[in-house]
Design a protein around this motif. Sequence first.
Motif, short mmCIF file in Angstrom:
data_model
loop_
_atom_site.label_atom_id
_atom_site.label_comp_id
_atom_site.label_asym_id
_atom_site.label_seq_id
_atom_site.Cartn_x
_atom_site.Cartn_y
_atom_site.Cartn_z
N PHE A 79 7.64 21.50 1.41
CA PHE A 79 7.18 20.18 0.94
C PHE A 79 7.39 19.06 1.96
CE2 PHE A 79 9.89 22.10 -2.59
CZ PHE A 79 8.95 23.07 -2.91
N ASN A 80 8.63 18.94 2.46
CA ASN A 80 8.98 17.89 3.42
C ASN A 80 8.61 16.49 2.92
OD1 ASN A 80 9.72 20.04 4.94
ND2 ASN A 80 8.08 19.86 6.44
N LEU A 81 8.85 16.24 1.65
CA LEU A 81 8.68 14.87 1.15
C LEU A 81 9.79 14.01 1.74
CD1 LEU A 81 7.84 15.46 -2.61
CD2 LEU A 81 6.28 14.98 -0.73
N PHE A 82 9.54 12.69 1.80
CA PHE A 82 10.56 11.78 2.31
C PHE A 82 11.52 11.43 1.17
CE2 PHE A 82 6.73 10.48 4.97
CZ PHE A 82 7.04 11.41 5.95
N PRO A 83 12.77 11.91 1.25
CA PRO A 83 13.66 11.81 0.09
C PRO A 83 14.09 10.38 -0.23
CG PRO A 83 14.83 12.68 1.98
CD PRO A 83 13.39 12.60 2.38
N HIS A 84 13.98 9.47 0.75
CA HIS A 84 14.44 8.10 0.52
C HIS A 84 13.34 7.21 -0.03
CE1 HIS A 84 12.67 8.43 4.45
NE2 HIS A 84 12.63 7.11 4.58
N MET A 85 12.16 7.78 -0.27
CA MET A 85 11.05 6.97 -0.79
C MET A 85 10.64 7.50 -2.16
SD MET A 85 8.50 6.77 2.47
CE MET A 85 9.08 6.40 4.12
N THR A 86 10.09 6.60 -3.00
CA THR A 86 9.55 7.06 -4.28
C THR A 86 8.29 7.88 -3.99
OG1 THR A 86 8.09 5.17 -4.57
CG2 THR A 86 10.33 4.94 -5.42
N ILE A 87 7.80 8.51 -5.05
CA ILE A 87 6.58 9.31 -4.94
C ILE A 87 5.44 8.45 -4.39
CG2 ILE A 87 4.92 10.67 -6.27
CD1 ILE A 87 7.95 11.68 -6.02
N LEU A 88 5.31 7.25 -4.97
CA LEU A 88 4.22 6.36 -4.55
C LEU A 88 4.40 5.95 -3.08
CD1 LEU A 88 1.67 4.87 -5.43
CD2 LEU A 88 3.11 2.98 -6.18
N ASN A 101 5.96 7.57 -0.78
CA ASN A 101 5.65 8.73 0.05
C ASN A 101 4.17 8.75 0.41
OD1 ASN A 101 7.43 11.29 0.72
ND2 ASN A 101 8.38 10.29 -1.02
N CYS A 102 3.32 8.39 -0.56
CA CYS A 102 1.87 8.43 -0.35
C CYS A 102 1.35 7.19 0.39
CB CYS A 102 1.16 8.56 -1.69
SG CYS A 102 1.53 10.08 -2.56
N MET A 103 1.98 6.04 0.14
CA MET A 103 1.43 4.78 0.65
C MET A 103 1.79 4.46 2.09
SD MET A 103 2.02 2.20 -2.55
CE MET A 103 1.85 0.72 -1.55
N THR A 104 2.93 5.02 2.54
CA THR A 104 3.46 4.60 3.84
C THR A 104 2.48 4.83 4.99
OG1 THR A 104 5.69 5.01 3.07
CG2 THR A 104 5.38 4.87 5.45
N ALA A 105 1.94 6.03 5.06
CA ALA A 105 1.07 6.34 6.21
C ALA A 105 -0.24 5.53 6.22
CB ALA A 105 0.80 7.85 6.28
N LYS A 111 -2.97 3.78 9.27
CA LYS A 111 -4.39 3.42 9.19
C LYS A 111 -4.59 1.92 9.01
CE LYS A 111 -6.99 7.37 7.93
NZ LYS A 111 -7.95 7.92 6.95
N LYS A 112 -3.49 1.16 8.89
CA LYS A 112 -3.55 -0.30 8.75
C LYS A 112 -4.37 -0.73 7.55
CE LYS A 112 -1.37 -0.30 12.67
NZ LYS A 112 0.08 -0.20 12.58
N GLU A 113 -4.33 0.09 6.49
CA GLU A 113 -5.00 -0.33 5.26
C GLU A 113 -4.19 -1.41 4.57
OE1 GLU A 113 -5.99 2.79 2.47
OE2 GLU A 113 -6.71 4.08 4.08
N SER A 114 -4.84 -2.20 3.72
CA SER A 114 -4.09 -3.20 2.96
C SER A 114 -3.22 -2.47 1.95
CB SER A 114 -5.04 -4.14 2.24
OG SER A 114 -5.60 -3.48 1.12
N LYS A 115 -2.13 -3.16 1.55
CA LYS A 115 -1.21 -2.55 0.60
C LYS A 115 -1.94 -2.21 -0.69
CE LYS A 115 3.71 -3.17 0.17
NZ LYS A 115 4.86 -4.06 0.19
N ALA A 116 -2.80 -3.13 -1.13
CA ALA A 116 -3.50 -2.94 -2.40
C ALA A 116 -4.40 -1.71 -2.36
CB ALA A 116 -4.31 -4.19 -2.74
N SER A 117 -5.14 -1.55 -1.27
CA SER A 117 -6.07 -0.41 -1.24
C SER A 117 -5.31 0.90 -1.04
CB SER A 117 -7.15 -0.62 -0.16
OG SER A 117 -6.74 -0.05 1.06
N ALA A 118 -4.21 0.87 -0.26
CA ALA A 118 -3.39 2.08 -0.10
C ALA A 118 -2.79 2.47 -1.43
CB ALA A 118 -2.29 1.84 0.93
N ARG A 119 -2.36 1.48 -2.19
CA ARG A 119 -1.76 1.74 -3.50
C ARG A 119 -2.79 2.35 -4.44
NH1 ARG A 119 2.44 -0.20 -6.83
NH2 ARG A 119 1.72 -0.16 -8.98
N LYS A 120 -3.98 1.78 -4.43
CA LYS A 120 -5.04 2.25 -5.33
C LYS A 120 -5.39 3.71 -5.01
CE LYS A 120 -9.72 0.87 -6.78
NZ LYS A 120 -10.59 1.66 -5.89
N ARG A 121 -5.60 3.95 -3.73
CA ARG A 121 -5.95 5.31 -3.30
C ARG A 121 -4.82 6.31 -3.62
NH1 ARG A 121 -9.65 8.98 -1.50
NH2 ARG A 121 -8.78 10.39 0.04
#
Lengths: 220, 262
Positions: free
Chosen positions: B100-109, B111-115, B120-130
């Motif tokens: 898995f190699n999930l990042f243990p210090h981050m929440t599930i969300l 984990n998905c939003m950081t990259a 990709k320099k996406e806005s926080k809102a669009s990264a969150r939505k996706r």
Amino acid sequence: MDSIIEISLVLLKGIKVTLIVLFFSIIFSTVIALVAGLSRSSSNLLLNKFTGFYVEIFRGTSLIVQLFWFSYALPGLFNIHLGSDIWAGILAISLNYGAYMSEIVRGSIAAVAPGQTEASIALNMSKFQRMRMVILPQAVRMMLPEYGNYLIQILKATSLVSLIGLTDILYYGDIYRSTHLSEAPIVYLLVLIFYFILALPLIAFTRKMEKVSKKGVAHG
Amino acid sequence: MSEPIAKYRDVHKSFGDVEVLKGIDLDIGPAEKVALIGPSGSGKTTIIRLLMTLENPTSGTIEVNGKNLWHMESKNGLVPANEKYLREVRGDIGMVFQHFNLFPHMTILENCMTAPIHVKKESKASARKRSLEMLEKVGLGDKVDLYPSQLSGGQKQRVAMARALVMRPKIMLFDEVTSALDPELVGEVLEVIRDLAKEGDMAMILVTHEMDFALDIADRVLFLNDGVIEADGPPSEIIGNPQSERLKDFLSRFTSSNYSHS
């Protein structure tokens, strides 16, 4: 009873210097430890070796001798003056403990599971982003308990600055004892109690960090 | 087949004295679903780790989207790729790991939003939505604020897939993604992969020991043995009607009623 209060009042005069030396030594040694620890983890061979040299020199020689170097030898030899003795003291303690603590930084970075780096490469993070967002946050959690231990050691090490003439708690204790020889036991008992009270918040910090560090780390 | 999205040409890889890959030539089509099977130590995982740039080939070339993965153009011809170049070419590749190699210090969300935010320099809102969409898709829309340690293995692996999907990869690599799971959790992970395969537009390379599953979703099965591709064809041929003795022998270790190899 009277003498306890009298001695305490004398020792109190030294608290300011002890706290100043403690405060700046903690700040500087932490910065040095992070920079040196990261350099030791770097693939840049020159940086790595140079930092390794610094760490071994400062870990391998005595702090008290380093203090004497910074306050007596350097000014005599090279005409380098560090402002006042208090900065000589802070610098020696910071460099010494920075060297020790850089090994915790290096070790913790190495202890983060390699899968974490692989996952962040798969997400196309840069080297810097991997370090800042994935590796360091986990490494810091691992460092914290031992870091707390070193803070307590730094507090105790500050008492050495009385030997280069800084007016800290121990300095005032020595002065008082030299004029009241029969009260030596009570003087040094109070000095111990003073240091212990100062250490209490650091001990509490260490305990708390032990709990924090158990969460959120992927061990390698 | 249209222009391949990944091309291996005479790829060799050694670890010390051990040659793990002994000349791999392989084209992967843009939406192809490829299952890599073979005994452990045959080099399956190494093939996809090379594509993810986690290992570099000892010799040979790998192209992604027509661009050389490990070498870049310069005035003096091809030179080894640097970090900046690697980041340009590996952006189309995603990977899901065995552990898995999930990042243990981050929440599930997180984990998905950081990259998407930082890479990709996406806005926080669009990264969150996706991210929320993808987590919904893998069936974990109600767990987004938990930490990885609070999830089961199957859930962790589904998060890992959502995390990779958020980056919109054109090729997704699956490295024995069910091997570390308790048997009762394998199904939920395979279900998500099956859905992804049906959607169709993303190329997928799966290193797997789930023969039924490979038979079911793959367009193509590669049998790797001792560092070379020994058989390459549709699953009905490779798994359903194996020709070589070694392949028969390998398949006989997996018991199933869905295919025969006698």
